[in-house]
Each structure stands twice: as C-alpha cells, then as structure tokens.
Write a protein that holds these residues in place. Structure first.
Motif: not given
Length: 100
Positions: A6-22
């Motif tokens: 969750g912390e890593m996802e939060f960092i990606l959101m802050g950097l505005q990098i689109p990502f997918k989980t699983e």
C-alpha cells in the motif's frame, strides 16, 4: 496483503504513475505481478519477510518465482524486488528507473 505494498502504491499515486495491482502478465501460467507499470514494462514484487516459512521460502515457491522472474526478463520487463527491510528505497528507485 502487506501494508508495505500500500505504501508503494501511494508513492506511485503521488508521482502520478499509472499502475495495476495483481497484474496477470502470462495467462497460460497465471503468473501475477504484485504491482505493474505496464506502459513501461516495470514489475514490482514484494517478497515480504523472508525469515518465516512462506511460499517465497520453500524450494517449490522459490523455484516458481525464479521461473516467473525469468519469463518477465525474457518478455522484456524490468523488475524491482523488495522485502520488509528495503521497501523504503522504492520511491527513489522508481524515480531513477523512470527518470522522473
């Protein structure tokens, strides 16, 4: 699900990098990536705490992960791997990797 993910996802959101989980990158083998940035072909895997017995530390689980990581590399993906001891480096690593 580890809170570190969750912390890593939060960092990606802050950097505005689109990502997918699983993210399922190989439907034949049903392999999934913990966090994927498909447009950059970046895989992020959280190995968790290695000191306890889990799927990551058995010979079968470790071998399966090696197969998955090799298939990622063969398919042109770059991978970042983290444990409970080094996941705090993720923000700096992803910034360097994507040259943000």
């Amino acid at each position: 699900r580890a809170p570190e993910l969750g912390e890593m996802e939060f960092i990606l959101m802050g950097l505005q990098i689109p990502f997918k989980t699983e993210f399922k990158f190989d439907l034949k083998r049903k392999y999934r990536i913990d966090i994927a940035i498909p447009q950059n072909r970046v895989a992020i895997e959280y190995e968790g705490i290695m000191g306890i017995k889990s799927g990551h530390t058995t010979i079968g689980g470790y071998t399966s992960n090696c197969d998955k990581y090799n298939l990622l590399a063969i398919s042109g993906w770059r991978m970042l791997r983290y444990t409970a001891k080094n996941y705090k480096k993720f923000g700096a690593d992803i910034t360097k990797l994507l040259s943000l």
